[in-house]
Scaffold this motif. Structure first.
Motif, mmCIF file in Angstrom:
data_model
loop_
_atom_site.group_PDB
_atom_site.id
_atom_site.type_symbol
_atom_site.label_atom_id
_atom_site.label_comp_id
_atom_site.label_asym_id
_atom_site.label_seq_id
_atom_site.Cartn_x
_atom_site.Cartn_y
_atom_site.Cartn_z
ATOM 1 N N TRP A 1 -2.272 4.518 4.848
ATOM 2 C CA TRP A 1 -2.291 4.168 6.270
ATOM 3 C C TRP A 1 -2.685 5.355 7.142
ATOM 4 O O TRP A 1 -2.949 5.193 8.325
ATOM 5 C CB TRP A 1 -0.910 3.651 6.695
ATOM 6 N N ARG A 2 -2.741 6.550 6.561
ATOM 7 C CA ARG A 2 -3.069 7.743 7.344
ATOM 8 C C ARG A 2 -4.435 7.570 7.998
ATOM 9 O O ARG A 2 -5.393 7.168 7.372
ATOM 10 C CB ARG A 2 -3.069 8.964 6.425
ATOM 11 N N LYS B 1 0.858 -1.179 0.000
ATOM 12 C CA LYS B 1 0.000 0.000 0.000
ATOM 13 C C LYS B 1 0.893 1.227 0.000
ATOM 14 O O LYS B 1 1.962 1.211 0.606
ATOM 15 C CB LYS B 1 -0.863 0.054 1.260
ATOM 16 N N PRO B 2 0.430 2.301 -0.591
ATOM 17 C CA PRO B 2 1.207 3.535 -0.487
ATOM 18 C C PRO B 2 1.137 4.051 0.949
ATOM 19 O O PRO B 2 0.121 3.834 1.638
ATOM 20 C CB PRO B 2 0.497 4.485 -1.454
ATOM 21 N N PRO B 3 2.151 4.736 1.437
ATOM 22 C CA PRO B 3 2.144 5.221 2.817
ATOM 23 C C PRO B 3 0.910 6.043 3.170
ATOM 24 O O PRO B 3 0.387 5.941 4.267
ATOM 25 C CB PRO B 3 3.419 6.063 2.907
ATOM 26 N N ALA B 4 0.410 6.832 2.233
ATOM 27 C CA ALA B 4 -0.760 7.671 2.511
ATOM 28 C C ALA B 4 -2.007 6.845 2.830
ATOM 29 O O ALA B 4 -2.900 7.305 3.516
ATOM 30 C CB ALA B 4 -1.039 8.588 1.322
#
Length: 163
Positions: free
Chosen positions: A158-159, A153-156
């Motif tokens: 997980w925000r 997953k892209p880090p964003a």
């Protein structure tokens, strides 16, 4: 003619776009009320320009809940579950949750379960949101004993989650 559509959708990202497109296509010949779609205010104009005919793009949760039907599908990520799940249930709609990771928060899970009990509605976790859990369950019956799962997953993404 029913004044409310059979579904409402929260989110217009990758999953929401496909979902809205399919639901709008199915409703195309039926007419009736527009399919309500809730998006964040910053995406309102972009979504309005992109949705198929028969979709009402809204940025106000109260207006969305007033138009939504007996089933709302969340396709907007864990922050949307945190912000809206209890409100959807208490407004009298069942909620299909695609962002199952939000339910790893025990307190949130308990609040959603309580809202469902009190309202007499259901919170349904979409199995496809759990890395094809439905496929794994079927394979377990066939003798599967071990699985290694690797998801990217892209880090964003997980925000707003406990991760």
């Amino acid at each position: 003619m029913n004044s409310k559509p059979p579904f409402g959708v929260i989110g217009y990202g990758a999953i929401g776009r496909v979902l809205v497109s399919e639901l709008a296509a199915q409703r195309g010949s039926e007419g009736g009320a527009e399919l309500p779609l809730l998006v964040r205010p910053k995406y309102l104009e972009e979504a309005r320009a992109a949705v198929p005919a028969g979709v009402a793009v809204l940025a106000d949760a109260e207006e969305f809940l007033g138009r939504a039907s007996a089933t709302v599908i969340e396709a907007a990520g864990a922050p949307a579950v945190v912000e809206l799940a209890e409100r959807v249930l208490r407004a009298g709609a069942d909620l299909v949750i695609a962002s199952a990771a939000a339910l790893t928060d025990d307190a949130l899970y308990a609040r959603i379960a309580e809202a469902a009990r009190e309202s007499g509605r259901q919170a349904i976790v979409a199995s496809g949101a759990l890395g094809s859990l439905d496929i794994l369950a079927a394979m377990a019956v066939a003798g599967l004993e071990r699985v290694t799962y690797r998801g990217l997953k892209p880090p964003a993404a997980w925000r707003g989650t406990t991760a």
